[in-house]
Design an enzyme around this catalytic site. Structure first.
Site, short mmCIF file in Angstrom:
data_model
loop_
_atom_site.label_atom_id
_atom_site.label_comp_id
_atom_site.label_asym_id
_atom_site.label_seq_id
_atom_site.Cartn_x
_atom_site.Cartn_y
_atom_site.Cartn_z
CG ASP A 146 46.07 33.75 44.52
OD1 ASP A 146 45.71 33.13 45.54
OD2 ASP A 146 45.45 34.73 44.08
CD GLU A 180 30.25 43.24 47.70
OE1 GLU A 180 30.76 43.75 46.69
OE2 GLU A 180 29.96 43.90 48.71
#
Length: 812
Positions: free
Chosen positions: A217, A563
């Site tokens: 990542d 969000e």
């Protein structure tokens, strides 16, 4: 071995960037077809349609790659290795990135994830793969966002690990042959996932026999040497971190720490032969994609430009948006609405096209907003529109932008530099007469001659207020800013997700105030700016505006501005992209309450990427339609459902709880008390729930055999009848239960099928459960296997046990 891989001319190797995105359409690479957000597509329970969607996405990706590479561009978001799907388990509705997943169930996640991989990678043509997909984030990763760089997932029970967190990864590796796996930010049992021998070597490579690439990542390797409390602090420096990650099996880094590998070899921290293993894997991947070969040899390179957002793909976006629509409540069958009604449309999502795109998105040529879709359906003359309220605030800004002028000319002077330091000769100047609304998304520059990235801007004007009072300065942006009034710095900061008050000026009428706003950005820029008087929303006035409407369609909920992934938003109910509660924001809840008290019939269209605690809304609203973030065809799909041109059949891929009091601690990764499989309370709307305009009844299912040998399949025939007045689709769900295992899940999904039935039609639906769908966790061996004993199959159109039918069998 870094995502931004430089060319090696002496070897004939071109530059290549491994980082591209395709979560629900090709992302961050300009115009593309934008399909519903992933969690919405999961609600379709239609893996065949999902395959078609990602087959279309991979076509568009190939065309974009050809366009970029033919002009010598080999940058980020321009390659053939797309970092999707996200197959983490959406274990808690507070997680902001849960919208990127396929829900809370391991089986549904696996089935949908495999469809994505097969659609993206395609059948090899001429010996070449179409794209390479990436299963992420491996493993045991699902928030919170605010501590993902330091969190240690430890004391995870073997049951939770093998029954919940790993099955989808295993299936994508062994059944779909996914070509990349991305390791997560967090630690697992003390080791950062990108340096975990347990995850990457023992499980992934040894047990599952995975042969392809592991990618980190982004900047996860940095976390390994970054000291606590900002990182894991498990390694002393960059060279040790790089060596640890490569030795554990992470081949490609998203970041630049691997630039220390040559130093690490010299220091004896890693052997060059180990580096060779990774290099061979990454070169093999590039060869498989035909990335280094003459384009004429690669069949995928022959796809035409008009593939992008083609009529076929537009229709596919509409179809998937329709199938994602999930009707949660329909009191007295108020839906479908009559097209002759006078309709009021309200709510912060009624005209917000950007919310419809969700996150990790491309940029559609056109987005049909919910308001536009309703007007197109019944005629603009039958529609009253007023926003009513914002997402979270009970104030609106009455703009004073027209009271700003410089040298007698209304507006702001803008000066741009193609660097981030405001230095040298400006790239251009411009004049702005309306509040700023800039976005570099989709390849749109702030002004002609300005770069898309790595630029700075200075905006200047003089504000002369017509009246005395407090004047609020509102901004939201990606990048950094500094605000000056009369040459004095008043406020500075970084990215702001929603329009936010950054400064309050106590202004005197007729006095002049010099305004200067400095802005700079390295990557994708956006800047919204305005100033004016804040006014509290008057609910009575808003209700008065819709008094003549027969019904109010309120398009509310939340937004990807609230969000999402590690965001700067920290406000009531939201923290760093996650939520601290799951209720509808208070201002929307109050307006819905007052509309109900005024006697209005309210249909609530909720847009969100996660479960909402809608207990009061079940009282104040007659109908509730969960629309998710539906993509470019949002308004088409919503209007089709509301007015009966499409019968909804979406089903919840997550449990809708009543409130956070029903949930364990967010940081607790144990599955006890979580998801429909282990939740003991009463859900607001259960996993698998979704209403239709028709009704379906189930007969007694029949098993081909009541006793099966372990390792064999089970065949089930389920009689289903459409007993209503509308043609429609039913999502047949089959759950497995092992009565002897009182510590296990109450039931777990093991088959589903979406079936179309005309009104009055009966069909015997055959469902076969293969041995992999009959495995159960064995506490003696800590493995998933076929265990002899008594089992139940529960079947119906929901996970609600009170509405399921049962048939039993024995496994010998």
């Amino acid at each position: 071995m870094q995502n931004s891989s430089k060319a090696i001319p002496r070897l004939g190797i071109k530059a290549y960037d491994w980082w591209s995105e395709a979560l629900h359409g090709i992302a961050r690479a300009g115009n593309a077809t934008v399909f519903p957000q992933t969690i919405g597509m999961a609600a379709s329970f239609n893996k065949d349609l999902l395959f078609n969607v990602f087959d279309a996405v991979s076509d568009e990706a190939r065309v974009k790659y050809r366009q970029f590479s033919s002009s010598g561009q080999h940058g980020r978001y321009q390659g053939l290795t797309v970092w999707t799907p996200n197959i983490n388990i959406f274990r808690d509705p507070r997680w902001g990135r849960g919208q990127e997943t396929y829900g809370e169930d391991p089986y549904l996640t696996s089935m949908m994830g495999q469809a994505v991989v097969r659609g993206l990678q395609g059948e090899a043509k001429g010996g070449y793969d179409k794209l390479h997909a990436c299963a992420k984030h491996f493993a045991v990763h699902s928030g919170p966002e605010w501590n993902r760089h330091t969190y240690n997932a430890e004391n995870i029970s073997p049951r939770d690990l093998w029954e919940t967190y790993l099955p989808a990864f295993k299936d994508l590796v062994q059944k779909a042959n996914v070509k990349e796996v991305m390791c997560a930010y967090n630690r697992f049992e003390g080791d950062p996932c990108c340096g975990s021998n347990r995850l990457l070597m023992q499980i992934l490579r040894d047990e599952w026999q995975y042969k392809h690439l592991v990618v980190s990542d982004c900047w996860a390797i940095n976390d390994m040497f970054t000291p606590v409390p900002k990182g894991h602090g498990t390694e002393p420096d960059e060279a040790h971190a790089a060596s640890k990650a490569v030795s554990a099996g992470t081949d490609v880094e998203c970041g630049s720490v691997y630039s220390n590998l040559t130093d690490a070899v010299k220091r004896g921290l890693i052997d060059e032969k180990r580096i060779d293993e990774s290099v061979i894997r990454l070169l093999k991947a590039r060869f498989e994609l035909g990335e280094m070969d003459d384009p004429s040899l690669v069949p995928w390179m022959q796809l035409k430009d008009d593939v992008i957002n083609s009529p076929k793909h537009q229709q596919l976006a509409i179809k998937m948006a329709r199938e994602s629509m999930t009707l949660l409540q329909n009191k007295d069958n108020i839906l479908p609405l009559k097209k002759t009604m006078k309709v009021a449309v309200m709510g912060p999502n009624a005209t917000d096209s950007v919310t419809m795109w969700a996150n990790y998105n491309g940029f559609p040529y056109h987005t049909t907003t919910i308001l536009e879709g309703i007007k197109n359906k019944i005629g603009a003359e039958n529609v009253i529109y007023t926003q009513g309220c914002t997402f979270t605030q009970n104030v609106v800004l009455n703009s004073f932008f027209d009271q700003c002028a410089l040298n007698g000319k209304q507006g702001f002077q803008a000066t741009y530099w193609n660097n981030t330091t405001f230095n040298g000769e400006p790239a251009t100047t411009d004049w702005l007469t309306t509040p700023f609304n800039f976005s570099a998304a989709g390849g749109t520059v702030f002004a002609r001659g300005v770069s898309l990235t790595n630029f700075s801007a200075r905006y200047e004007s003089v504000f002369t207020p017509k009246e005395s009072g407090d004047v609020a300065f509102h901004m939201n942006l990606n990048g950094g800013y500094t605000l000056y009034i009369d040459g004095e710095e008043q406020n500075k900061g970084g990215s702001i997700g929603l329009p936010t008050k950054v400064y309050m000026l106590h202004a005197e009428a007729g006095k002049s105030y010099t305004i200067r706003l400095d802005y700079s950005v390295r990557y994708e820029g956006s800047l919204n700016f305005d100033l004016g008087k804040e006014e509290t929303i008057n609910f009575s006035k808003e209700i008065e505006r819709v008094k003549d409407a027969d019904v109010v369609i309120f398009a509310g909920g939340i937004s990807p501005k609230l969000e999402g992934e590690e965001m700067a938003v920290n406000t009531d109910g939201f923290k760093g992209g996650d939520r601290t509660n799951i209720e509808l924001p208070a201002v929307q809840r109050e307006l819905l309450k007052q509309l109900h008290a005024a006697g209005k019939q309210v249909v609530f269209v909720n847009c969100s990427g996660s479960a909402m605690g809608l207990v009061p809304e079940t009282e104040s609203c007659r109908a509730i339609l969960q629309a998710w973030y539906p993509g470019q065809a949002a308004g088409v799909a919503v209007a089709d459902v509301l007015f009966g041109d499409y019968n909804p059949a979406g089903r919840l891929p997550i449990t809708f709880y009543k409130n956070v009091d029903q949930l364990p601690d967010f940081e607790d990764y144990n599955m006890k008390g979580r998801t429909y499989r282990y939740f003991k309370g009463e859900a607001l709307f259960p996993f698998g729930h979704g209403l239709s305009y028709t009704t379906f009844t189930y007969g007694q299912a029949k098993l081909a055999k009541a006793v099966v040998k372990a390792g064999n399949s089970v065949e089930l025939t389920i009689p289903v009848t459409n007993t209503g007045k509308y043609d429609g689709e039913e999502v047949i769900q089959v759950y497995l239960n092992r009565p002897a295992d009182v510590e296990g899940p109450s039931k777990t999904l093991r088959a589903f099928q979406r079936v179309f039935l005309k009104a009055g039609q009966k069909q015997d639906v055959k469902i076969q459960l293969n041995p992999d769908e009959l495995v159960w966790f064995d506490t003696n061996s800590n493995t998933m296997r076929c265990i002899p004993g008594e089992y139940k199959l529960l079947y119906g159109g929901t996970s609600d046990s009170t509405k399921l039918h049962t048939v039993s069998f024995r496994m010998n």
